[in-house]
Scaffold this motif. Structure first.
Motif, mmCIF file in Angstrom:
data_model
loop_
_atom_site.group_PDB
_atom_site.id
_atom_site.type_symbol
_atom_site.label_atom_id
_atom_site.label_comp_id
_atom_site.label_asym_id
_atom_site.label_seq_id
_atom_site.Cartn_x
_atom_site.Cartn_y
_atom_site.Cartn_z
ATOM 1 N N ARG A 208 1.040 -0.796 -0.059
ATOM 2 C CA ARG A 208 -0.170 0.319 0.157
ATOM 3 C C ARG A 208 1.144 1.112 0.240
ATOM 4 O O ARG A 208 2.073 1.315 0.425
ATOM 5 C CB ARG A 208 -1.023 -0.040 1.176
ATOM 6 N N ASP A 209 0.423 2.271 -0.334
ATOM 7 C CA ASP A 209 1.178 3.666 -0.426
ATOM 8 C C ASP A 209 0.330 4.529 0.449
ATOM 9 O O ASP A 209 1.282 5.183 1.004
ATOM 10 C CB ASP A 209 1.062 4.494 -1.336
ATOM 11 N N GLY A 210 -0.100 4.413 1.184
ATOM 12 C CA GLY A 210 -0.997 4.319 2.793
ATOM 13 C C GLY A 210 -2.057 3.926 3.123
ATOM 14 O O GLY A 210 -2.491 3.230 2.719
ATOM 15 N N TRP A 211 -2.208 4.770 4.850
ATOM 16 C CA TRP A 211 -2.845 4.654 4.961
ATOM 17 C C TRP A 211 -3.903 5.006 5.497
ATOM 18 O O TRP A 211 -3.436 6.570 6.403
ATOM 19 C CB TRP A 211 -2.455 3.869 6.518
ATOM 20 N N ILE A 212 -5.458 4.874 5.602
ATOM 21 C CA ILE A 212 -5.762 6.158 5.895
ATOM 22 C C ILE A 212 -7.141 6.241 6.641
ATOM 23 O O ILE A 212 -7.942 5.234 6.992
ATOM 24 C CB ILE A 212 -7.400 6.261 4.386
ATOM 25 N N ASP A 213 -7.716 6.537 7.850
ATOM 26 C CA ASP A 213 -8.159 6.778 8.744
ATOM 27 C C ASP A 213 -9.090 6.533 8.742
ATOM 28 O O ASP A 213 -9.430 7.684 7.873
ATOM 29 C CB ASP A 213 -7.827 7.760 9.592
ATOM 30 N N GLU B 168 -8.414 10.705 6.695
ATOM 31 C CA GLU B 168 -6.638 11.539 6.043
ATOM 32 C C GLU B 168 -5.525 10.257 6.630
ATOM 33 O O GLU B 168 -6.512 9.207 7.196
ATOM 34 C CB GLU B 168 -6.803 12.182 8.075
ATOM 35 N N GLU B 169 -4.478 10.735 5.770
ATOM 36 C CA GLU B 169 -3.422 9.528 5.933
ATOM 37 C C GLU B 169 -3.022 9.512 7.022
ATOM 38 O O GLU B 169 -2.784 10.658 7.816
ATOM 39 C CB GLU B 169 -2.201 10.220 4.488
ATOM 40 N N VAL B 170 -2.687 8.418 7.934
ATOM 41 C CA VAL B 170 -2.358 8.532 8.877
ATOM 42 C C VAL B 170 -0.493 8.318 8.203
ATOM 43 O O VAL B 170 0.087 7.884 7.601
ATOM 44 C CB VAL B 170 -2.160 6.862 9.423
ATOM 45 N N ARG B 171 0.490 8.707 8.997
ATOM 46 C CA ARG B 171 1.888 9.462 9.140
ATOM 47 C C ARG B 171 2.443 8.992 10.202
ATOM 48 O O ARG B 171 1.792 7.817 11.174
ATOM 49 C CB ARG B 171 2.226 11.305 8.824
ATOM 50 N N TYR C 258 5.723 0.347 4.944
ATOM 51 C CA TYR C 258 4.789 -0.233 4.473
ATOM 52 C C TYR C 258 6.036 -1.770 3.742
ATOM 53 O O TYR C 258 7.142 -0.039 3.784
ATOM 54 C CB TYR C 258 3.856 0.525 3.210
ATOM 55 N N ARG D 167 3.370 -1.836 8.973
ATOM 56 C CA ARG D 167 1.778 -2.728 8.408
ATOM 57 C C ARG D 167 1.784 -2.342 7.366
ATOM 58 O O ARG D 167 2.258 -2.125 6.209
ATOM 59 C CB ARG D 167 0.800 -0.732 8.385
#
Length: 97
Positions: free
Chosen positions: A16-21, A26-29, A33, A59
């Protein structure tokens, strides 16, 4: 280098490129990955935080393949600069319904 072996009842589903809450959208910083997923092996390239934050979050996402009770093998953490050092997380039993 952090290597995790996903239990047999699960399979990793891709990097994944990012994780959205889901609550805020919003993207979790502050999350690292996987750099590689092959079969049941998931590998991360993690480094010590330089901003004073303790610890880190690695994650990945996996989906259920087969229900049952499985042993989650220890993740192996190896230094790229000193191959003689490694540490292991504890073995964990998981139940997939």
């Amino acid at each position: 280098l952090v290597t995790d072996l996903v239990p047999s009842g699960l399979t990793p589903v891709g990097v994944r490129d990012g994780w959205i809450d889901p609550d805020t959208g919003e993207e979790v910083r502050g999350i690292t990955y996987p750099m590689e997923q092959v079969g049941q092996r998931v590998a991360f390239c993690a480094e010590q935080a330089v901003d004073g934050v303790d610890g880190g979050h690695l994650r990945y996402v996996a989906r259920v393949v087969t229900a049952g009770t499985y042993t989650w093998e220890p993740a192996v953490v190896e230094s790229r600069t000193d191959p003689d050092r490694a540490t292991l997380t504890p073995t964990t039993a998981i139940v997939i319904d």
